[in-house]
Each structure stands twice: as structure tokens, then as C-alpha cells.
Design a protein around this motif. Structure first.
Motif, PDB file in Angstrom:
ATOM      1  N   ALA A 123       0.439  -6.187   9.031  1.00 26.43           N
ATOM      2  CA  ALA A 123       0.647  -4.933   8.274  1.00 26.43           C
ATOM      3  C   ALA A 123       1.853  -4.236   8.878  1.00 26.43           C
ATOM      4  CB  ALA A 123      -0.605  -4.072   8.351  1.00 26.43           C
ATOM      5  N   ARG A 124       2.869  -3.976   8.047  1.00 26.70           N
ATOM      6  CA  ARG A 124       4.097  -3.374   8.597  1.00 26.70           C
ATOM      7  C   ARG A 124       4.407  -2.083   7.832  1.00 26.70           C
ATOM      8  NH1 ARG A 124       9.741  -3.427   8.078  1.00 26.70           N
ATOM      9  NH2 ARG A 124       9.665  -4.544   6.094  1.00 26.70           N
ATOM     10  N   TYR A 125       4.649  -1.030   8.595  1.00 24.36           N
ATOM     11  CA  TYR A 125       4.980   0.256   7.969  1.00 24.36           C
ATOM     12  C   TYR A 125       6.438   0.246   7.537  1.00 24.36           C
ATOM     13  CZ  TYR A 125       6.278   5.193   7.600  1.00 24.36           C
ATOM     14  OH  TYR A 125       6.785   6.397   7.155  1.00 24.36           O
ATOM     15  N   THR A 135       5.488   3.064   2.539  1.00 27.72           N
ATOM     16  CA  THR A 135       4.479   2.036   2.234  1.00 27.72           C
ATOM     17  C   THR A 135       4.059   1.281   3.492  1.00 27.72           C
ATOM     18  OG1 THR A 135       6.171   0.351   1.871  1.00 27.72           O
ATOM     19  CG2 THR A 135       5.481   1.593  -0.072  1.00 27.72           C
ATOM     20  N   VAL A 136       2.940   0.578   3.368  1.00 27.53           N
ATOM     21  CA  VAL A 136       2.551  -0.407   4.383  1.00 27.53           C
ATOM     22  C   VAL A 136       2.524  -1.766   3.657  1.00 27.53           C
ATOM     23  CG1 VAL A 136       0.768  -1.216   5.977  1.00 27.53           C
ATOM     24  CG2 VAL A 136       1.197   1.242   5.716  1.00 27.53           C
ATOM     25  N   GLU A 137       3.366  -2.698   4.127  1.00 28.21           N
ATOM     26  CA  GLU A 137       3.429  -4.033   3.483  1.00 28.21           C
ATOM     27  C   GLU A 137       2.443  -4.969   4.187  1.00 28.21           C
ATOM     28  OE1 GLU A 137       5.201  -4.802   0.840  1.00 28.21           O
ATOM     29  OE2 GLU A 137       6.168  -2.830   0.730  1.00 28.21           O
ATOM     30  N   LEU A 138       1.541  -5.518   3.393  1.00 35.03           N
ATOM     31  CA  LEU A 138       0.538  -6.433   3.961  1.00 35.03           C
ATOM     32  C   LEU A 138       0.882  -7.881   3.584  1.00 35.03           C
ATOM     33  CD1 LEU A 138      -2.795  -4.611   2.938  1.00 35.03           C
ATOM     34  CD2 LEU A 138      -1.417  -4.269   4.997  1.00 35.03           C
ATOM     35  N   SER A 139       0.778  -8.761   4.552  1.00 37.46           N
ATOM     36  CA  SER A 139       0.815 -10.185   4.187  1.00 37.46           C
ATOM     37  C   SER A 139      -0.606 -10.711   4.371  1.00 37.46           C
ATOM     38  CB  SER A 139       1.803 -10.957   5.063  1.00 37.46           C
ATOM     39  OG  SER A 139       1.329 -11.026   6.379  1.00 37.46           O
ATOM     40  N   LEU A 140      -1.063 -11.491   3.362  1.00 34.33           N
ATOM     41  CA  LEU A 140      -2.456 -11.939   3.365  1.00 34.33           C
ATOM     42  C   LEU A 140      -2.574 -13.319   4.012  1.00 34.33           C
ATOM     43  CD1 LEU A 140      -3.452 -10.847  -0.258  1.00 34.33           C
ATOM     44  CD2 LEU A 140      -3.502  -9.531   1.861  1.00 34.33           C
ATOM     45  N   VAL A 182       0.876  -1.200   0.000  1.00 39.25           N
ATOM     46  CA  VAL A 182       0.000   0.000   0.000  1.00 39.25           C
ATOM     47  C   VAL A 182       0.899   1.233   0.000  1.00 39.25           C
ATOM     48  CG1 VAL A 182      -1.796   1.250   1.273  1.00 39.25           C
ATOM     49  CG2 VAL A 182      -1.750  -1.267   1.302  1.00 39.25           C
ATOM     50  N   TYR A 183       0.857   2.026  -1.081  1.00 39.49           N
ATOM     51  CA  TYR A 183       1.670   3.249  -1.176  1.00 39.49           C
ATOM     52  C   TYR A 183       0.916   4.400  -0.502  1.00 39.49           C
ATOM     53  CZ  TYR A 183       4.554   0.704  -4.466  1.00 39.49           C
ATOM     54  OH  TYR A 183       5.380  -0.227  -5.027  1.00 39.49           O
ATOM     55  N   LEU A 184       1.636   5.131   0.356  1.00 42.11           N
ATOM     56  CA  LEU A 184       0.985   6.196   1.136  1.00 42.11           C
ATOM     57  C   LEU A 184       1.045   7.530   0.380  1.00 42.11           C
ATOM     58  CD1 LEU A 184       2.392   5.323   4.676  1.00 42.11           C
ATOM     59  CD2 LEU A 184       0.317   4.513   3.549  1.00 42.11           C
ATOM     60  N   ALA A 185       0.043   8.312   0.603  1.00 40.34           N
ATOM     61  CA  ALA A 185       0.000   9.626  -0.037  1.00 40.34           C
ATOM     62  C   ALA A 185       1.096  10.514   0.558  1.00 40.34           C
ATOM     63  CB  ALA A 185      -1.375  10.247   0.194  1.00 40.34           C
ATOM     64  N   ASP A 186       1.631  11.421  -0.227  1.00 38.06           N
ATOM     65  CA  ASP A 186       2.653  12.347   0.291  1.00 38.06           C
ATOM     66  C   ASP A 186       2.056  13.194   1.418  1.00 38.06           C
ATOM     67  OD1 ASP A 186       4.418  11.391  -1.573  1.00 38.06           O
ATOM     68  OD2 ASP A 186       4.023  12.984  -3.055  1.00 38.06           O
ATOM     69  N   GLY A 187       2.842  13.424   2.387  1.00 37.78           N
ATOM     70  CA  GLY A 187       2.423  14.308   3.476  1.00 37.78           C
ATOM     71  C   GLY A 187       1.583  13.647   4.537  1.00 37.78           C
ATOM     72  N   ALA A 188       1.475  12.319   4.485  1.00 32.58           N
ATOM     73  CA  ALA A 188       0.705  11.641   5.541  1.00 32.58           C
ATOM     74  C   ALA A 188       1.447  11.756   6.870  1.00 32.58           C
ATOM     75  CB  ALA A 188       0.519  10.175   5.182  1.00 32.58           C
ATOM     76  N   THR A 189       0.694  12.122   7.907  1.00 31.46           N
ATOM     77  CA  THR A 189       1.343  12.315   9.208  1.00 31.46           C
ATOM     78  C   THR A 189       1.515  10.963   9.898  1.00 31.46           C
ATOM     79  OG1 THR A 189      -0.748  12.567  10.329  1.00 31.46           O
ATOM     80  CG2 THR A 189       0.259  14.598   9.437  1.00 31.46           C
ATOM     81  N   ALA A 190       2.338  10.984  10.949  1.00 31.08           N
ATOM     82  CA  ALA A 190       2.586   9.744  11.699  1.00 31.08           C
ATOM     83  C   ALA A 190       1.297   9.189  12.287  1.00 31.08           C
ATOM     84  CB  ALA A 190       3.603  10.011  12.804  1.00 31.08           C
TER      85      ALA A 190
END
Lengths: 278, 288
Positions: B84-86, B114-119, B57-65
Motif C-alpha cells: 500500500a503506497r500513499y 490516494t493510497v495505491e494498493l497492489s493485490l 483508494v481515494y482519501l476524504a478531504d481533510g485527512a490528517t497525516a
């Protein structure tokens, strides 16, 4: 009270309903009524053959090569089937037996051939025992009966020998032992001396005489006149041109019997051209 | 037991022919066993790699913590997601750059967070993955979603082709083995014609005459199967020590030999196959 004869059980064995037909014991062992066998339409091998063989008889069947002697025997043990007429074995019509019943018929008929028909890589014991094994006999009984049969044919102690190492005369003795080991109602011999020299041929004929003396019916097909002369007292049936001519009193009486038969046949069939081989 | 002993007697009488037949059947069944072994291990690889087991999952620019943590928590709560790992931009740079000093000196802002998801198992089929991706795309702070379906689709297609090839090969080998046994029994029948003639003459039932030939076929098939799996086991265990770790690193699975139930089924199947081949020969060539 001797041992039970396997042959005595045949009525029960080859009747599909499993019931023993007591009346069979009083009937002729073999009756041929108007038997016709045709391989080529223009030359029937057997033409309306009528014949009755009683229990305990020794019958020679003779005639030239190709006359139909082997065919006659094959019809009896159902290797061939009749085209017309019927064959009664102990009162039962062989032609009407189902395929499932044919093996039971054969367990009550011993057959000996010119070429012995032994399995060369089996021992003498195995070649004889097979006739009892197919009937599901216990091995203890098989051992004792095979030993007795081999003793009767003069091969006591030879059970472990391979059939292939025996001489021609010995091989034919094994074949005779196989034919008599289950004490059949009848023994058919199809030119059993054809591959043997004259001395051995007489030897084998003597063996069949002994089998006959023990009460077994023997039908002995041969074209060897010298053998017929050795046992002139036995009933003689000549097959020629598809017909049978009989001499009930044996070879000595054959001339008169054949003349009578010929006259009867000529009256019945003016075109008959049967020739006598003797 | 008498049937088996009669069959063994037939085998002994023509031992050279029978040995050649067992060797031929063993060779055919060796190929079949090898194909089965390959199919079993391909199945394992397929289970491991056959579906998309991860998603990025690619995060939008400027996303806060806080937004990132809220998103990660929301994703973790989804039933299809195992974990889910950031992954921060600097972590992404380290992964991409590796030993490349030029890349390592680039600004971390050039790399996406990104957030890496394992299904979880069962959530990896195409339909569910697309549905999950579509839902995730609608969440706040999400720029894009990578499902890797293209790569896994190709692998899936490759594995399916491998399985089909194995089945086709197996059927061909089976037919060949049946033909070999059938022809061997036919040879045996011709060699033992006198025996058959004698059996018929003395009043053997058709079943009595046929049964040793059927048993002989079963012995040939079963014997061939035993030789085949022994040979395969020898080859497998001799080679496994050399390729085991390499395969494990590349494929993520270690090769395993056929299980005991499969081995038993293989020997019984070989015997059945031999009996079938024999029955065909007896039906065609033995008139009783």
C-alpha cells in the motif's frame, strides 16, 4: 532325414486348438463333396461336384472359359466359400475354418496365376521370400530357402533383379518359386501358361512336372489342349456346365471315361446339357 | 522393426506422394503449433492482466497525516493486499500533468490524495475484489475506491475469446490433418493393392497386412509434426529479436517458445494423429 517341411506342420498350424492331427497324413489331400457354388441363381457355376485328389497326384482341370475352373481353385484356397457341400483339405473342412485360420491354410497351399501376381517394384528375392516372411521365418533360413527355390526354377543368381524387368516366362518362374518355397502340401495353378507363348508354356509345364516329381500334389487348371497332350498320363478332370467328368488315366482314356460319366449323369439328371470341350 | 522397415519401403516406393503428404500435414500442424504457441503466450498475458491486480483508494478531504498513515498501515495488514503506497496530491498532479505546463501549474489541492494498493495473487477474482472494496469503503478517511474491474473484465473477455478461437481452430486443423493422412494412406493402399493381394495370397494375417500402413501413417504424422515445429521455431526465433522488447514494454511479458514436454507431446501427437488417419483409411478401404 531332410529339412523339416513347413507343409508337414500345417495340421498343427491351421487347427485352432493347436493339436496335430496325425490321421490327416493318411487322408486324401483334397476331397470335394457335393460342392455347389452359385453367383447367379439361374446359372450355378458348380453343381454338386464330387472329387477326391490323393497325395502326390498331378491333376489337370480343364474346360471352356467360364466353366468354373478358377472358381474351383478359389474355393480350395478360400478366396470363395461354398454355398453347399464341403471341401476337406487333409481331412479338415475348409468352409468351417474361422477367418483367423484362413492365413494358416494358405501357407500350406501354393498358388500360381495366369497374371503371375508379382509385386513389380520388389526384387525377385523379395517376391519369393514374402511367402516365408509372413510365417515369421528367421531371415537366415529365408535366405537359404529362397536361394534353393530360385535354383529349382532356373533363376539362381537373379534374386536382386526387379520383378518388373523380367520376361513373362521368368516372371512365371518367380511365381512358381514363391508357390513352392515353403514346400506346401499342394500347388494350385490357375491357367499358369495363359500369358505365355507355346514354347514357354511347355517350359512352365515342365517346371510343374519337376515340382510334382519331388512329391508335391499339383492341380493344374488350363483350357489349352496342346498342354494336355504333352502330358497325357496325368489324371484329367473336365468341368463343363458346372459338373465334373473324370479321366483317371489321362487324356488317352478320356473318351471312354467321359461316355461312362455322361451315362451316369444322364441317369442322375435327365435335364443335364453338359457339353464336352475336347 | 520389420513393420517399420516395410512401412519405409512403402514410403520409398511412392516418395513423391509421401513428400506432398508430409508437406501438407506439416502445414496443417504448423498452424496448430502456431495456435498452441499463441495460446501459451496469451495464457501468460492473461495471468499478468486477466484480473484486477491493483486498487486505488481515494482519501476524504481533510485527512490528517496521522489518519493517512493509520489507514495505510491498516490496508497493508489486509491479507489480500501486497503493498500500500500513499500518493500525495502533488504526486498525483505530476503523474497526470506530465509535460503539460498548464496542468503542472494548477493547484495541488485539485488532485486527490490516494493510497495505491497492489493485490496478492489469488485475491484478484471478481468476488474477492468486490468484498475487499466494500470493506475498505467503510474505513475512516476513505472517500471512494476504484477497482478497475470494467477494464480487466473486458480484457478477460477478450482473452477468453482468443482461447476459444484457438481451441476451435485447433480442432479444425486436427480434423484436416487426419483427413490428409487418411487420404494419403488411401492413395498408398490403392498404389499397393497388388502387394496386399500377394500378402493375402501367401497367408499373411490381417494384422501383418495392416501394420505397415498404420506405421506409415504414424511416420507421416510424426514427420509432419517435426517439420512443423522446426519451421515454427525458425520463424519464432527470427522474429523474436525484433518484437521482443516492444511486446515486453506493452504487455509486461516476453514471448516464450513451446516447452520441451509440449514439443515431445506434439511429435507423439502427430504420430498418433497419423496412425488414426491411417487406421480410418485401412478400416474403410482395406478388406483382409
Amino acid at each position: 532325414m531332410g529339412r523339416p517341411r513347413i507343409g508337414a506342420q500345417f495340421g498343427r498350424q491351421f487347427r485352432p486348438d493347436g493339436h496335430f492331427d496325425r490321421s490327416a497324413a493318411h487322408k486324401p489331400i483334397l476331397v470335394l463333396e457335393g460342392v455347389v457354388k452359385v453367383f447367379r441363381a439361374d446359372a450355378p457355376v458348380l453343381r454338386r461336384v464330387d472329387l477326391t485328389i490323393e497325395r502326390g497326384e498331378f491333376v489337370f482341370v480343364t474346360g471352356p472359359s467360364g466353366a468354373g475352373k478358377s472358381t474351383l481353385l478359389k474355393l480350395v484356397y478360400r478366396a470363395e466359400t461354398v454355398d453347399e457341400g464341403r471341401i476337406l483339405f487333409c481331412g479338415r473342412d475348409i468352409a468351417r475354418l474361422t477367418d483367423e485360420s484362413v492365413p494358416f491354410l494358405r501357407r500350406n497351399i501354393g498358388v500360381v496365376f495366369q497374371d503371375f501376381k508379382l509385386v513389380p517394384y520388389w526384387s525377385v528375392f523379395e517376391n519369393v521370400a514374402v511367402a516365408l516372411e509372413v510365417a515369421g521365418m528367421p531371415s537366415r533360413i529365408i535366405r537359404s530357402r529362397v536361394a534353393m527355390a530360385l535354383e529349382r526354377v532356373g533363376l539362381a543368381g537373379r534374386g536382386d533383379d526387379l520383378a518388373s524387368v523380367l520376361s513373362g516366362g521368368e516372371q512365371q518362374r518367380v511365381a512358381v518359386a514363391r508357390a513352392i518355397v515353403n514346400e506346401p502340401a499342394i500347388v494350385l495353378a490357375d491357367e499358369p501358361t495363359g500369358n505365355l507363348d507355346p514354347v514357354l508354356a511347355l517350359d512352365i509345364l515342365g517346371l510343374f512336372e519337376e515340382v510334382h516329381e519331388s512329391g508335391t500334389t499339383v492341380v493344374f487348371a488350363t483350357h489349352d489342349r496342346s498342354l494336355l497332350e504333352q502330358a497325357p498320363q496325368h489324371r484329367l478332370i473336365v468341368i463343363d456346365d458346372g459338373r465334373t467328368i473324370e479321366a483317371r488315366q489321362g487324356l488317352r482314356a478320356v473318351g471312354g471315361a467321359l461316355d461312362a460319366q455322361r451315362q451316369h449323369r444322364d441317369a442322375d439328371d435327365a435335364v443335364s446339357t453338359a457339353r464336352l470341350p475336347l | 522393426m520389420k513393420v517399420v522397415s516395410r512401412a519405409l519401403r512403402g514410403v520409398r516406393e511412392h516418395v513423391r506422394t509421401q513428400l506432398v503428404s508430409v508437406a501438407t500435414v506439416a502445414l496443417a500442424l504448423f498452424c496448430l503449433a502456431a495456435a498452441t504457441l499463441a495460446a501459451q503466450n496469451i495464457g501468460e498475458v492473461s495471468r499478468r492482466w486477466g484480473g484486477p491486480v491493483r486498487m486505488t483508494v481515494y482519501l476524504a478531504d481533510g485527512a490528517t497525516a496521522e489518519q493517512i498513515e493509520a489507514l495505510r498501515s491498516a490496508l497493508s495488514a489486509l491479507p489480500e493486499v501486497g503493498s500500500a503506497r500513499y500518493v500525495s496530491p502533488s504526486e498525483s498532479r505530476a503523474v497526470v500533468a506530465g509535460d503539460d505546463r498548464v496542468m503542472a501549474s494548477a493547484s495541488a489541492e485539485l488532485f486527490p490524495a490516494t493510497v495505491e494498493l497492489s493485490l496478492v495473487a489469488g485475491a484478484t477474482d471478481g468476488g474477492r475484489v468486490e468484498s475487499l472494496a466494500s470493506r475498505v469503503r467503510r474505513l475512516p478517511s476513505v472517500s471512494d475506491v476504484e477497482t478497475y474491474r470494467g477494464i480487466t473484465g473486458q480484457l478477460q473477455s477478450f482473452l477468453a475469446s482468443g482461447r476459444t478461437a484457438t481451441v476451435v481452430f485447433g480442432v479444425i486443423v486436427l480434423l484436416c490433418a487426419i483427413a490428409v493422412v487418411s487420404n494419403t494412406v488411401r492413395l498408398s493402399l490403392h498404389a499397393r493393392m497388388r502387394e496386399v493381394e500377394v500378402l493375402r495370397l501367401v497367408g499373411a494375417s490381417p494384422q501383418y497386412v495392416r501394420s505397415p500402413f498404420l506405421a506409415e501413417g504414424a511416420l507421416l504424422g510424426g514427420g509432419g509434426a517435426l517439420v512443423a515445429i522446426s519451421l515454427l521455431a525458425f520463424v519464432f526465433f527470427a522474429m523474436r529479436g525484433r518484437v521482443d522488447s516492444a511486446l515486453g514494454d506493452v504487455l509486461g511479458v516476453r514471448p516464450v517458445f513451446l516447452s520441451l514436454p509440449i514439443l515431445v507431446a506434439f511429435v507423439l501427437g502427430g504420430a498418433g494423429l497419423g496412425a488414426t488417419g491411417s487406421a480410418l483409411a485401412v478400416r474403410r478401404w482395406l478388406k483382409v
